[in-house]
Write an enzyme that holds these catalytic residues in place. Sequence first.
Site, short mmCIF file in Angstrom:
data_model
loop_
_atom_site.label_atom_id
_atom_site.label_comp_id
_atom_site.label_asym_id
_atom_site.label_seq_id
_atom_site.Cartn_x
_atom_site.Cartn_y
_atom_site.Cartn_z
N GLU A 40 17.76 9.52 -10.27
CA GLU A 40 18.67 10.35 -11.03
C GLU A 40 18.35 10.11 -12.51
OE1 GLU A 40 22.87 9.80 -10.32
OE2 GLU A 40 23.36 11.32 -11.82
N ARG A 270 17.82 -3.60 -1.05
CA ARG A 270 17.72 -3.44 -2.50
C ARG A 270 17.16 -4.70 -3.13
NH1 ARG A 270 21.08 0.32 -4.98
NH2 ARG A 270 21.07 -0.77 -6.97
N LYS A 280 22.83 0.84 -13.43
CA LYS A 280 22.51 1.62 -14.63
C LYS A 280 23.72 1.77 -15.53
CE LYS A 280 20.07 4.82 -12.31
NZ LYS A 280 19.35 6.07 -12.05
P1 ATP Z 1 22.89 3.72 -10.15
O1 ATP Z 1 22.90 2.35 -10.79
O2 ATP Z 1 23.15 4.82 -11.14
O3 ATP Z 1 23.63 3.84 -8.86
P2 ATP Z 1 20.61 4.06 -8.48
O4 ATP Z 1 20.25 2.67 -8.22
O5 ATP Z 1 21.27 4.83 -7.40
O6 ATP Z 1 21.41 4.02 -9.81
P3 ATP Z 1 18.65 6.16 -8.57
O7 ATP Z 1 18.05 6.75 -9.79
O8 ATP Z 1 19.50 7.02 -7.73
O9 ATP Z 1 19.40 4.85 -9.04
O10 ATP Z 1 17.53 5.47 -7.70
C1 ATP Z 1 16.32 6.08 -7.32
C2 ATP Z 1 15.76 5.35 -6.15
O11 ATP Z 1 15.56 3.98 -6.45
C3 ATP Z 1 16.69 5.40 -4.95
O12 ATP Z 1 15.92 5.72 -3.80
C4 ATP Z 1 17.25 4.02 -4.86
O13 ATP Z 1 17.52 3.66 -3.54
C5 ATP Z 1 16.14 3.17 -5.47
N1 ATP Z 1 16.71 1.96 -6.07
C6 ATP Z 1 17.64 1.89 -7.04
N2 ATP Z 1 17.97 0.61 -7.30
C7 ATP Z 1 17.23 -0.16 -6.48
C8 ATP Z 1 17.10 -1.56 -6.27
N3 ATP Z 1 17.84 -2.44 -6.95
N4 ATP Z 1 16.22 -1.99 -5.34
C9 ATP Z 1 15.48 -1.11 -4.65
N5 ATP Z 1 15.54 0.22 -4.80
C10 ATP Z 1 16.41 0.70 -5.70
MG MG Z 2 21.70 6.91 -7.06
#
Ligand code: ATP
Ligand code: MG
Length: 567
Positions: A40, A270, A280
């Site tokens: 996003e 994660r 974020k």
């Molecule tokens: P927010 O903090 O806004 O919830 P998010 O982690 O959902 O952010 P996105 O931009 O939606 O962020 O993530 C893009 C991709 O990265 C998604 O497929 C998500 O699963 C993956 N991702 C995000 N954070 C992690 C993490 N800590 N470890 C592994 N994958 C991640």
């Molecule tokens: Mg997200």
Amino acid sequence: MTTPSETSEKKSLNFIEQIVVSDLEKGKNGGRLQTRFPPEPNGYLHIGHAKAICMDFGVAQKFGGVCNLRFDDTNPQKEDTEYVESIKNDIEWLGFKWGNIYHASDYFDQLWDFAVRLIREGKAYVDEQTSEQIAEQKGTPTRPGVASPYRDRPVEESLALFEKMNSGELPEGSMVLRAKIDMANPNMHFRDPIIYRIINKEHHRTGSKWKVYPMYDFAHGQSDFFEGVTHSICTLEFVPHRPLYDYFIDELKEGKDLDDNRPHQFEFNRLELTYTVMSKRKLLALVQEGQVDGWDDPRMPTLCGLRRRGYSPESIRKFVDMIGYTRFDALNDYAMLEAAAREDLNARALRVSAVLAPVKLIITNYPEGQTEEMEAQNNPERPEDGTHTVTFSRELWIERDDFMEDAPKKFFRMVPGKEVRLKNAYIVMCTGCKKDENGNITEIYATYDPESRSGLAGANRKVKGTLHWLSCNHCLPAEVRIYDRLFTVENPSADERDFRELLNPESLKVVKGCYVEPFAAHNDLNNPYLQFQRTGYFTLDKYSTPEHLVFNRTVALKDNAFKRVNG
Ligand code: ATP
Ligand code: MG
């Protein structure tokens, strides 16, 4: 039958790679492999995203598929083109290439039509309750929810209201579109999930065309389907969303050809790191509140922060490899990231000399005005990287803590009456020091042995210590920034206190009055990665100028635990 070598190869694959290989072997999806990385654009990428990127792009690369970049831009309230550009830049920096770039907003028309179809089929309705009322009626996993009073409103009414939701006449939150599924389903996501909401804000791509925007669950799977994604890989928190993901795709496909050529969702753990946060929202707050120097502050877990700090993309990929992919959530030790950086930078960094806490050393028997060019290896790990020269002279800088007047036996550095080697130069014998009225050492004296120059026959004599040094007239002043953990607690996200209270007030130490050899400021090898010998890995900061050099410490040469164990 598989041969033993095939079995062992399979074993070294992570569980998602094994699924992919097995699907390809079975000829699923017509033998196609297509993944996507779906950020996003509401912030900069962090090291958690790097783990997802290495999976999404890595698996496609490894098994002949394609990975597309899809911006999950369904919420114009938080999204911006600045983030879009930074995301593309960071993915390329990590070393990956996407096939196409897509946007969830590319599908807003299709998603609207799909929502209208669901309303017509009696599978969605407009709810005029507040979000609080809707949340209250949701029930709990063991207690069924309560139906909305609008659940059975006529199709025509919902159709008209959905149009009205998109007209711009209605305030945000006044109505939502909900899928009509099952208010008693043990999976809470099936209890008439909200699929569209009103947002009266310009979208960075579609402008003011839309006033309604689809929710994640109504956009993600469908986008995967429209694009022809085969393996939709995400993190474990989406496990409970998977049945809904499948439900909407089934509805989209209208029962046709159910098992093949449709995306499937797979989840891995994660990445969570000690002493930092990955949300974020929290990272944005640190930036907006000025707690850090922007998204690329070298203490941030963002990719641009790590890059500015001096991490190589390879060290981040190595770290992701080290921690692997599982189905269990865990907290990874920041020290592992540092270990990966040390391992990678050891093979990559140019060796240079820098003195961070200088004290003057005078070689009393070295002729005044004389200089010599000493040869220094750029990287002993990679002789092919060549050498550069450093100038030796009578007056040198050495580290203050490399001298002791009364030293314990095991102090193999500068001590009166003892010999040490000056790296790439001579063996010197310390003869004493000068102090000011407060007893602070202001100068150290030594004599050198002309026969002991590195590389000469006389150089064979064994001395225990080797010190780095700089010629006072042939070095440059510099500022050095030493970073520590951003937070004082191991797991800030699990702490009840506000995360701001947990910030480490000593996470940045600015050291002024340092000196570096000129090669550290400009090498002709185009290599940003430096090792200050005996100190750590460093890189020039973005604020550095030829007049005011600024270096960031990426990581110390050894971690503290190791230092403590070894005295
Ligand atoms: P927010 O903090 O806004 O919830 P998010 O982690 O959902 O952010 P996105 O931009 O939606 O962020 O993530 C893009 C991709 O990265 C998604 O497929 C998500 O699963 C993956 N991702 C995000 N954070 C992690 C993490 N800590 N470890 C592994 N994958 C991640
Ligand atoms: Mg997200």
